[in-house]
Design a protein around this motif. Structure first.
Motif, PDB file in Angstrom:
ATOM      1  N   ILE A 187     109.720  21.352  40.619  1.00 55.28           N
ATOM      2  CA  ILE A 187     110.179  21.768  41.432  1.00 55.28           C
ATOM      3  C   ILE A 187     108.688  23.114  41.946  1.00 55.28           C
ATOM      4  CG2 ILE A 187     111.514  23.476  43.427  1.00 55.28           C
ATOM      5  CD1 ILE A 187     112.063  20.953  43.386  1.00 55.28           C
ATOM      6  N   ALA A 188     109.363  23.678  40.875  1.00 51.50           N
ATOM      7  CA  ALA A 188     108.061  25.432  39.640  1.00 51.50           C
ATOM      8  C   ALA A 188     106.829  24.349  40.490  1.00 51.50           C
ATOM      9  CB  ALA A 188     108.686  25.508  38.777  1.00 51.50           C
ATOM     10  N   MET A 189     106.477  22.794  39.880  1.00 51.63           N
ATOM     11  CA  MET A 189     105.166  23.584  39.733  1.00 51.63           C
ATOM     12  C   MET A 189     104.485  23.043  41.143  1.00 51.63           C
ATOM     13  SD  MET A 189     104.542  20.261  36.330  1.00 51.63           S
ATOM     14  CE  MET A 189     106.300  19.647  37.289  1.00 51.63           C
ATOM     15  N   GLY A 190     105.546  22.336  41.781  1.00 47.06           N
ATOM     16  CA  GLY A 190     104.793  22.374  42.560  1.00 47.06           C
ATOM     17  C   GLY A 190     105.137  23.497  44.659  1.00 47.06           C
ATOM     18  N   LEU A 191     106.043  24.655  43.913  1.00 48.83           N
ATOM     19  CA  LEU A 191     105.635  25.493  44.519  1.00 48.83           C
ATOM     20  C   LEU A 191     104.783  25.785  44.289  1.00 48.83           C
ATOM     21  CD1 LEU A 191     109.189  26.726  44.373  1.00 48.83           C
ATOM     22  CD2 LEU A 191     108.310  26.118  46.382  1.00 48.83           C
ATOM     23  N   ILE A 192     103.902  25.937  42.696  1.00 46.31           N
ATOM     24  CA  ILE A 192     102.742  27.361  42.246  1.00 46.31           C
ATOM     25  C   ILE A 192     101.643  26.081  43.137  1.00 46.31           C
ATOM     26  CG2 ILE A 192     101.527  26.993  40.241  1.00 46.31           C
ATOM     27  CD1 ILE A 192     103.941  27.113  38.527  1.00 46.31           C
ATOM     28  N   VAL A 193     101.191  24.558  43.315  1.00 47.45           N
ATOM     29  CA  VAL A 193     100.386  24.276  43.288  1.00 47.45           C
ATOM     30  C   VAL A 193     100.798  24.758  45.474  1.00 47.45           C
ATOM     31  CG1 VAL A 193      99.761  22.100  44.430  1.00 47.45           C
ATOM     32  CG2 VAL A 193      99.981  22.345  42.030  1.00 47.45           C
ATOM     33  N   CYS A 194     101.738  24.779  46.173  1.00 48.10           N
ATOM     34  CA  CYS A 194     101.257  25.124  47.027  1.00 48.10           C
ATOM     35  C   CYS A 194     101.142  25.993  47.440  1.00 48.10           C
ATOM     36  CB  CYS A 194     102.852  24.339  47.872  1.00 48.10           C
ATOM     37  SG  CYS A 194     103.640  22.700  48.276  1.00 48.10           S
ATOM     38  N   GLY A 195     100.986  27.339  46.781  1.00 46.78           N
ATOM     39  CA  GLY A 195     101.556  28.257  46.726  1.00 46.78           C
ATOM     40  C   GLY A 195     100.220  28.643  46.650  1.00 46.78           C
ATOM     41  N   VAL A 196      99.597  28.137  46.104  1.00 43.41           N
ATOM     42  CA  VAL A 196      98.104  27.991  46.081  1.00 43.41           C
ATOM     43  C   VAL A 196      96.739  28.035  46.905  1.00 43.41           C
ATOM     44  CG1 VAL A 196      95.594  27.633  44.694  1.00 43.41           C
ATOM     45  CG2 VAL A 196      97.657  28.308  43.478  1.00 43.41           C
ATOM     46  N   GLY A 197      97.570  26.488  47.800  1.00 37.37           N
ATOM     47  CA  GLY A 197      97.001  26.495  48.980  1.00 37.37           C
ATOM     48  C   GLY A 197      97.195  27.238  50.180  1.00 37.37           C
ATOM     49  N   THR A 198      98.412  28.051  50.196  1.00 35.31           N
ATOM     50  CA  THR A 198      98.529  29.027  51.382  1.00 35.31           C
ATOM     51  C   THR A 198      97.237  29.801  50.914  1.00 35.31           C
ATOM     52  OG1 THR A 198     100.505  28.592  51.191  1.00 35.31           O
ATOM     53  CG2 THR A 198     100.138  30.201  52.357  1.00 35.31           C
ATOM     54  N   PHE A 199      97.368  30.591  50.095  1.00 35.74           N
ATOM     55  CA  PHE A 199      96.898  31.680  50.022  1.00 35.74           C
ATOM     56  C   PHE A 199      95.217  31.299  49.807  1.00 35.74           C
ATOM     57  CE2 PHE A 199     100.934  33.187  47.839  1.00 35.74           C
ATOM     58  CZ  PHE A 199     101.078  34.552  48.351  1.00 35.74           C
ATOM     59  N   ALA A 200      94.807  30.159  49.693  1.00 34.60           N
ATOM     60  CA  ALA A 200      93.938  30.167  49.840  1.00 34.60           C
ATOM     61  C   ALA A 200      92.969  29.592  51.590  1.00 34.60           C
ATOM     62  CB  ALA A 200      93.671  28.682  49.320  1.00 34.60           C
ATOM     63  N   ALA A 201      94.484  28.864  52.105  1.00 37.56           N
ATOM     64  CA  ALA A 201      94.038  29.225  53.544  1.00 37.56           C
ATOM     65  C   ALA A 201      93.656  30.616  54.623  1.00 37.56           C
ATOM     66  CB  ALA A 201      95.311  28.802  54.459  1.00 37.56           C
ATOM     67  N   VAL A 202      94.771  31.498  53.424  1.00 34.99           N
ATOM     68  CA  VAL A 202      94.671  32.753  54.101  1.00 34.99           C
ATOM     69  C   VAL A 202      93.470  33.641  53.395  1.00 34.99           C
ATOM     70  CG1 VAL A 202      95.980  35.526  53.436  1.00 34.99           C
ATOM     71  CG2 VAL A 202      97.135  32.971  53.516  1.00 34.99           C
ATOM     72  N   THR A 203      92.638  33.245  52.726  1.00 36.01           N
ATOM     73  CA  THR A 203      91.877  34.199  52.028  1.00 36.01           C
ATOM     74  C   THR A 203      90.625  33.825  53.818  1.00 36.01           C
ATOM     75  OG1 THR A 203      91.870  33.910  49.965  1.00 36.01           O
ATOM     76  CG2 THR A 203      89.830  34.072  50.315  1.00 36.01           C
ATOM     77  N   GLY A 204      90.509  31.924  54.067  1.00 33.59           N
ATOM     78  CA  GLY A 204      89.132  31.508  54.784  1.00 33.59           C
ATOM     79  C   GLY A 204      90.576  31.818  55.699  1.00 33.59           C
ATOM     80  N   LEU A 205      91.011  32.346  56.553  1.00 36.91           N
ATOM     81  CA  LEU A 205      91.183  33.065  57.557  1.00 36.91           C
ATOM     82  C   LEU A 205      90.918  34.562  57.938  1.00 36.91           C
ATOM     83  CD1 LEU A 205      92.611  32.914  60.259  1.00 36.91           C
ATOM     84  CD2 LEU A 205      94.647  33.710  58.792  1.00 36.91           C
ATOM     85  N   MET A 206      90.673  35.508  56.762  1.00 38.59           N
ATOM     86  CA  MET A 206      90.124  36.577  56.320  1.00 38.59           C
ATOM     87  C   MET A 206      88.406  36.406  57.089  1.00 38.59           C
ATOM     88  SD  MET A 206      92.952  38.636  55.991  1.00 38.59           S
ATOM     89  CE  MET A 206      91.631  40.552  55.428  1.00 38.59           C
TER      90      MET A 206
END
Length: 253
Positions: A187-206
């Motif tokens: 579960i921890a590995m899945g959350l880390i991968v999803c977290g990286v993808g989410t913040f990458a989307a935030v960076t693209g939005l900025m």
């Protein structure tokens, strides 16, 4: 009249996200009242429900601030404000009215995907909010159930599970709390991968927010250049006219 109708009848991507979050809050309340989940799991669901309520109240406050006809907005959404107050779980079912209202409005938008694409910046924000909330709800609930029963586990309380999920999704990872079971680590590995993808989307939005600003600055610079070129052309034309007149004067002499 037209602006007030537009505020009450239009559906934005954030409205759709809030509808889904309303369903999540109702599910959390139903689970707490229907099943014996244990003290810590019930506390976690209560805290998650309260956190989502603050998001819903923030969205309603933002909508009230933007509304042209604030009286009409309160008349339409007063039940949503009451149903979003934390610590009033029995009123949470009133959010079914909001879900039904948005669902009816969506029936008049057959091209929903095209509608979301036309508002891609707000759709991205709404997607990030929804995805983060789902990660926090699913991650903290799953890790608490998996780790609280482990003899050597250190994630035992609702607060521990929520804190661990937040720092894992944000990829900070302080290391004060960590899973010890195999499924917990998965579960921890899945959350880390999803977290990286989410913040990458935030960076693209900025970046998309900054792009229009740069584009407008370039347009202003191009306008000034065109203006200067036009002035130079006019000056060259005047010089040519003067040279023509002077040559004609010499010939006449």
């Amino acid at each position: 009249m037209n602006s007030s109708c537009k505020n009450t009848k239009s559906v934005s991507p954030l409205d759709i996200t809030m509808m889904v979050l309303s369903l999540v809050t109702i599910c959390l309340v139903l689970l707490r009242m229907t099943f014996d989940l244990g003290e810590e799991t019930s506390t976690l669901f209560y805290n998650l429900d309260s956190s989502i309520c603050y998001i819903l109240l923030t969205h309603l406050g933002y909508g009230f601030f933007k509304a042209d006809d604030k009286k009409q907005y309160l008349k339409t959404h007063w039940i949503d404000f009451i149903a979003s107050i934390p610590m009033t779980e029995h009123l949470r079912y009133a959010r079914l009215l909001q879900i039904v209202r948005i669902a009816r409005l969506l029936q008049h938008k057959p091209n929903l995907l095209q509608h979301l694409k036309s508002q891609y910046q707000e759709a991205t924000i709404a997607s990030v909010i929804l995805f983060l909330v789902i990660l926090l709800v699913a991650g903290s609930t799953t890790i608490l159930m998996l780790e609280s029963s482990a003899p050597d586990g250190n994630i035992k309380t609702a607060g521990d599970a929520f804190w661990w999920t937040v720092v894992t999704v944000s990829t900070v990872g302080y290391g004060d709390l960590y899973p010890v079971t195999d499924w917990g680590r998965t579960i921890a590995m899945g959350l880390i991968v999803c977290g990286v993808g989410t913040f990458a989307a935030v960076t693209g939005l900025m970046a998309s927010f900054l792009a229009p600003t740069n584009k407008s600055e370039n347009q202003i610079k191009n306008h000034h250049l065109l203006h200067e070129i036009q002035q130079l052309r006019e000056e060259v034309a005047k010089l040519q006219q003067q040279a023509t007149h002077s040559s004609e004067d010499k010939k006449s002499d």
